[in-house]
Design an enzyme around this catalytic site. Structure first.
Site, PDB file in Angstrom:
ATOM      1  CB  SER A 322      -0.916   0.003   1.225  1.00  0.00           C
ATOM      2  OG  SER A 322      -1.674   1.188   1.293  1.00  0.00           O
ATOM      3  CD1 TRP A 325      -1.494   1.266  -6.034  1.00  0.00           C
ATOM      4  CD2 TRP A 325      -1.931   3.007  -4.690  1.00  0.00           C
ATOM      5  NE1 TRP A 325      -2.563   1.948  -6.561  1.00  0.00           N
ATOM      6  CE2 TRP A 325      -2.853   3.020  -5.759  1.00  0.00           C
ATOM      7  CE3 TRP A 325      -2.013   4.005  -3.724  1.00  0.00           C
ATOM      8  CZ2 TRP A 325      -3.841   3.991  -5.878  1.00  0.00           C
ATOM      9  CZ3 TRP A 325      -2.995   4.970  -3.848  1.00  0.00           C
ATOM     10  CH2 TRP A 325      -3.893   4.957  -4.904  1.00  0.00           C
ATOM     11  CG  HIS A 326      -0.057   5.902  -1.168  1.00  0.00           C
ATOM     12  ND1 HIS A 326      -0.431   4.701  -0.592  1.00  0.00           N
ATOM     13  CD2 HIS A 326      -1.136   6.711  -1.050  1.00  0.00           C
ATOM     14  CE1 HIS A 326      -1.674   4.799  -0.148  1.00  0.00           C
ATOM     15  NE2 HIS A 326      -2.119   6.006  -0.414  1.00  0.00           N
ATOM     16  N   GLY A 327       3.672   5.807  -4.053  1.00  0.00           N
ATOM     17  CA  GLY A 327       4.741   6.537  -4.727  1.00  0.00           C
ATOM     18  C   GLY A 327       6.068   5.815  -4.701  1.00  0.00           C
ATOM     19  CG  PHE A 482      -0.191   9.417  -4.719  1.00  0.00           C
ATOM     20  CD1 PHE A 482       1.179   9.625  -4.708  1.00  0.00           C
ATOM     21  CD2 PHE A 482      -0.958  10.035  -3.753  1.00  0.00           C
ATOM     22  CE1 PHE A 482       1.765  10.428  -3.739  1.00  0.00           C
ATOM     23  CE2 PHE A 482      -0.382  10.836  -2.774  1.00  0.00           C
ATOM     24  CZ  PHE A 482       0.979  11.023  -2.778  1.00  0.00           C
TER      25      PHE A 482
END
Length: 482
Positions: A322, A325-327, A482
């Site tokens: 997770s 996934w954001h960056g 993102f």
């Protein structure tokens, strides 16, 4: 095209009128109009990246179509992996290529070896993280026989590129959204009115809360070496409300806009800062992403059914993925790891599902214990957001070090403009009061059961506050990156 822009203010009424007054009698024309409008909406930013959405749409449509008549397990797996590799391949290249390249080079440099590798000037397509996961939900559910594959390419295209939630979610499941494109839609007045209420509240969150908080969060984080500890605490709090107002504001506008066109999207935020533990926070924050990882990663890995080692492994897996996934930055991975550490004690003691109902349900104020739990959870969340906002790990550690110094017990520094800072703090307090009162509602302006005068007085007050204190500079939403 930004929701908080003049372009969208012109675009939305045009599409709305065409949808309900020109295309109303024909479902295929309505769906076709949504596809065209969505491509215009997305192409307004950079038309070249429309090819990615179209290619992903065609691949996943064909994969689903082939899965319909394929019973052989090995061939079904091949089809599924085609979809996974195409979608994650695009996501990996555009979002993570330079990250992996730079870390590969750095790893060899530790052993005194120099590798010449040039990073690429890659533009990250807006929304790719969101529509990639949305299309993957379709092929995975078809593969697992949870969803009948569609033969309607126009409806499927509309599902993939539906403009209200195309670039920043909510990440809709095919099982929820796709069937809505098969059914005839009629205009329902009260549904549209509630959609407008939610749009208004989303705009309030964005231009009054998020954009004003951003001004001071940026000042403090960008000059953290010159700030005392108390000011750095304030900066972390400003960012905490910036990201919440920004992202939940986008979700509110997306959900409200969808309701104008007869669609129901899933709730994406449910007053997460009133949570009593981290498990409750993650049930209330970015719900569509949290449940996506739960259903397509955590549960397939075994969930919490195994022994202690498996529970620890699966928890870290879901939070680290997770974060990533954001960056493409180690700060996001540390942020994910922190949340895993917060979550594990609850899971291992079987307290992760302790708080399933809204805090202080049916009461005006929480109990002393609930207040302490809520403030402790908020504090942990604020601390983790520092890594999320920092430029790199060094910046985050320096920020935390200064924040934990004795200067934390001195008055915070007044930032410029002073008046804006004061009313921004006031707006945060007002925002929290309204959200608390309406914490059991889908959104804070859900006042359909109030009398006409009260409702319109409330709308006017919100609009006047937006006009008086709102930022109208068309700031991009945080999650666009993102």
């Amino acid at each position: 095209m930004l929701f908080n822009s003049l372009d969208f203010a012109i675009f939305l009424p045009i599409v709305f009128l065409l949808y309900w007054f020109v295309a109303q009698k024909n479902l295929k024309i309505q769906n076709g109009l949504i596809v065209i409008a969505s491509y215009v909406f997305y192409g307004w930013w950079d038309w070249r990246f429309l090819s990615l959405i179209i290619f992903s749409t065609v691949v996943d449509y064909l994969v689903g179509f082939k899965l319909r008549n394929e019973d052989q397990k090995s061939k079904r797996k091949v089809l599924l992996w085609i979809s996974i590799l195409v979608n994650l391949g695009f996501l990996g290249f555009f979002k993570y290529y330079n990250f992996f390249l730079e870390n590969f080079v750095d790893a060899f440099s530790l052993f005194g070896m120099t590798i010449n590798a040039n990073s690429l000037n890659i533009i990250l397509p807006v929304g790719i993280s969101f529509y990639t996961f949305q299309t993957l939900s379709y092929t995975i559910d078809v593969y697992k026989n949870k969803l009948e594959p569609t033969e309607d390419f126009i409806a499927f295209s509309a599902f993939v590129c539906f403009f209200p939630q195309l670039v920043a979610g909510p990440i809709e499941r095919a099982t929820n959204l796709l069937p809505q494109f098969y059914k005839k839609r009629t205009f329902i007045y009260h549904k549209a009115v509630d959609g407008m209420r939610q749009i208004l509240w989303g705009l309030f969150k964005k231009i009054v809360i998020a954009d004003n908080c951003a001004e001071f969060a940026n000042q403090i984080f960008n000059n953290s070496a010159d700030m005392n500890g108390s000011t750095l605490v304030l900066g972390a709090i400003f960012f905490t409300f910036q990201i919440y107002g920004d992202f939940s504001g986008y979700s509110d506008i997306a959900i409200g806009t969808s309701r104008l066109f007869g669609f129901d999207l899933k709730q994406n935020f449910a007053t997460p800062y009133f949570s009593r533990d981290i498990a409750e926070f993650w049930r209330r924050w970015h719900i569509s992403l949290s449940t996506w990882f739960r259903d397509y990663l955590y549960i397939p890995l075994g969930g919490s059914r195994g022994g202690t080692w498996m529970k620890v492994r699966n928890t870290f897996a879901i939070f680290l993925v997770s974060g990533f996934w954001h960056g493409s930055n180690w700060t996001f991975i540390i942020w994910g790891a922190l949340n895993a550490i917060y979550f594990l004690p609850l899971l291992l003691t079987n307290n992760n599902r302790k708080h399933l109902r809204v805090i202080a349900e049916g009461k005006l104020f929480p109990s002393l214990g609930e207040s302490f739990a809520m403030l402790a959870t908020f504090g942990l969340t604020v601390f983790a957001w520092i890594f999320f906002r920092a430029d790199n790990i060094s910046h985050a550690l320096s920020y935390i070090s200064r924040m934990c110094s004795v200067s934390t017990f001195t008055p915070f520094q007044i930032l410029t403009p002073k008046v804006t800072m004061i009313y921004t703090i006031g707006m945060i307090i007002l925002f929290l009061i309204v959200e608390w009162i309406q914490r059991d509602k889908i959104h804070a302006l859900d006042v359909h059961n109030k009398n006409f005068t009260f409702r319109w007085m409330l709308y006017l007050i919100v609009i006047l506050i937006m006009i008086s204190f709102g930022y109208f500079g068309e700031n991009e939403f945080i999650y666009f990156q993102f």
